[in-house]
Write an enzyme that holds these catalytic residues in place. Structure first.
Site, mmCIF file in Angstrom:
data_model
loop_
_atom_site.group_PDB
_atom_site.id
_atom_site.type_symbol
_atom_site.label_atom_id
_atom_site.label_comp_id
_atom_site.label_asym_id
_atom_site.label_seq_id
_atom_site.Cartn_x
_atom_site.Cartn_y
_atom_site.Cartn_z
ATOM 1 N N LYS A 142 38.729 53.412 48.566
ATOM 2 C CA LYS A 142 38.951 53.362 47.109
ATOM 3 C C LYS A 142 38.096 54.392 46.361
ATOM 4 O O LYS A 142 37.116 54.913 46.909
ATOM 5 C CB LYS A 142 38.642 51.948 46.616
ATOM 6 C CG LYS A 142 39.566 50.877 47.204
ATOM 7 C CD LYS A 142 39.291 49.514 46.568
ATOM 8 C CE LYS A 142 40.244 48.464 47.109
ATOM 9 N NZ LYS A 142 40.094 47.165 46.394
ATOM 10 N N TYR B 67 50.086 47.505 43.638
ATOM 11 C CA TYR B 67 49.491 46.172 43.477
ATOM 12 C C TYR B 67 50.446 45.191 42.786
ATOM 13 O O TYR B 67 49.989 44.175 42.256
ATOM 14 C CB TYR B 67 48.179 46.269 42.700
ATOM 15 C CG TYR B 67 46.989 46.667 43.564
ATOM 16 C CD1 TYR B 67 46.566 45.871 44.623
ATOM 17 C CD2 TYR B 67 46.285 47.838 43.320
ATOM 18 C CE1 TYR B 67 45.492 46.221 45.413
ATOM 19 C CE2 TYR B 67 45.195 48.202 44.110
ATOM 20 C CZ TYR B 67 44.808 47.383 45.152
ATOM 21 O OH TYR B 67 43.737 47.727 45.945
ATOM 22 N N ASN C 23 35.113 47.412 45.676
ATOM 23 C CA ASN C 23 34.793 46.892 47.012
ATOM 24 C C ASN C 23 35.169 47.864 48.127
ATOM 25 O O ASN C 23 35.318 47.495 49.286
ATOM 26 C CB ASN C 23 35.398 45.501 47.215
ATOM 27 C CG ASN C 23 36.906 45.479 47.075
ATOM 28 O OD1 ASN C 23 37.521 46.510 46.816
ATOM 29 N ND2 ASN C 23 37.507 44.320 47.257
ATOM 30 N N HIS D 237 40.644 48.786 50.950
ATOM 31 C CA HIS D 237 41.777 47.851 50.920
ATOM 32 C C HIS D 237 42.403 47.838 52.309
ATOM 33 O O HIS D 237 42.428 48.864 52.997
ATOM 34 C CB HIS D 237 42.831 48.319 49.900
ATOM 35 C CG HIS D 237 44.142 47.601 50.054
ATOM 36 N ND1 HIS D 237 44.407 46.409 49.428
ATOM 37 C CD2 HIS D 237 45.241 47.904 50.801
ATOM 38 C CE1 HIS D 237 45.621 45.997 49.784
ATOM 39 N NE2 HIS D 237 46.159 46.893 50.601
ATOM 40 N N GLU E 119 53.495 48.928 52.647
ATOM 41 C CA GLU E 119 52.400 49.757 52.122
ATOM 42 C C GLU E 119 52.325 51.092 52.852
ATOM 43 O O GLU E 119 52.078 52.134 52.240
ATOM 44 C CB GLU E 119 51.077 48.996 52.235
ATOM 45 C CG GLU E 119 50.999 47.812 51.286
ATOM 46 C CD GLU E 119 49.689 47.033 51.382
ATOM 47 O OE1 GLU E 119 49.533 46.055 50.645
ATOM 48 O OE2 GLU E 119 48.817 47.399 52.204
HETATM 49 P P1 CMP Z 1 42.144 44.524 47.416
HETATM 50 O O1 CMP Z 1 41.977 43.990 48.788
HETATM 51 O O2 CMP Z 1 42.413 45.969 47.250
HETATM 52 O O3 CMP Z 1 43.313 43.688 46.691
HETATM 53 C C1 CMP Z 1 43.356 43.485 45.297
HETATM 54 C C2 CMP Z 1 42.098 43.933 44.610
HETATM 55 O O4 CMP Z 1 41.880 43.393 43.314
HETATM 56 C C3 CMP Z 1 40.909 43.427 45.414
HETATM 57 O O5 CMP Z 1 40.802 44.166 46.610
HETATM 58 C C4 CMP Z 1 39.774 43.601 44.422
HETATM 59 O O6 CMP Z 1 39.185 44.889 44.469
HETATM 60 C C5 CMP Z 1 40.471 43.434 43.067
HETATM 61 N N1 CMP Z 1 40.052 42.216 42.375
HETATM 62 C C6 CMP Z 1 39.458 42.165 41.176
HETATM 63 N N2 CMP Z 1 39.188 40.901 40.820
HETATM 64 C C7 CMP Z 1 39.658 40.106 41.809
HETATM 65 C C8 CMP Z 1 39.652 38.705 42.036
HETATM 66 N N3 CMP Z 1 39.160 37.849 41.132
HETATM 67 N N4 CMP Z 1 40.198 38.244 43.185
HETATM 68 C C9 CMP Z 1 40.729 39.100 44.109
HETATM 69 N N5 CMP Z 1 40.734 40.449 43.939
HETATM 70 C C10 CMP Z 1 40.205 40.952 42.809
#
Ligand code: CMP
Length: 140
Positions: free
Chosen positions: A11, A51, A114, A117, A128
């Site tokens: 990311k 998303y 984070n 993904h 995807e």
């Molecule tokens: P990712 O695995 O990329 O999938 C969706 C993304 O939304 C997740 O990682 C997080 O970076 C982001 N996100 C932000 N807030 C939340 C939340 N409360 N719960 C889950 N994903 C979140």
């Protein structure tokens, strides 16, 4: 166990910190083959499509803004049980809750930032991967 393919994204928070190589090393050290890779920058609309599964969640707009805020590195990873094993290697969505030795524990800054993904099911992995790569770009 079946050999699977999964989509991994590094990311914008991670590409900005110049830790693409460190993350790829963790992926390869865990036994995954990186069989396709490209650096791209998504538009907000492209991130929204990626998303779409989260479109009703309160964090949807913010995650689309963040994912289109800078370069990402998209990869197809191949290995036995790749989909579940890559989610284990990534660690929990909230980095502070992730286990030691996971990518998010080591590099994640917050739930929004984070670092990585990974696809969460075989069906989503197929969809995807198709969003980022055509057949000719995947060399297994
Ligand atoms: P990712 O695995 O990329 O999938 C969706 C993304 O939304 C997740 O990682 C997080 O970076 C982001 N996100 C932000 N807030 C939340 C939340 N409360 N719960 C889950 N994903 C979140």
């Amino acid at each position: 166990m079946a050999v699977e393919r999964t989509l991994s994204l590094i990311k914008p928070d991670a590409t900005k910190r110049n830790i693409t190589g460190a993350i790829c090393k963790m992926i390869e050290d865990a036994g995954f083959c990186i069989i396709a890779q490209k650096r791209v920058k998504l538009t907000y609309e492209q991130a929204s499509r990626f998303y779409a599964v989260h479109k009703d969640k309160p964090f949807y707009d913010e995650v689309c803004v963040i994912m289109s805020s800078g370069p990402i590195v998209a990869m197809v990873l191949e290995k036995e049980n790749a989909i579940a094993d890559y989610r284990t290697l990534m660690g929990a969505t909230i980095p502070s809750a992730a286990e030691n030795g996971t990518i998010r524990k080591q590099f994640g800054e917050s739930v929004d930032k984070n670092s990585v993904h990974g696809s969460d099911s075989a069906e989503n992995a197929e969809q995807e991967i198709k969003m980022f790569f055509n057949e000719l770009e995947i060399i297994g």
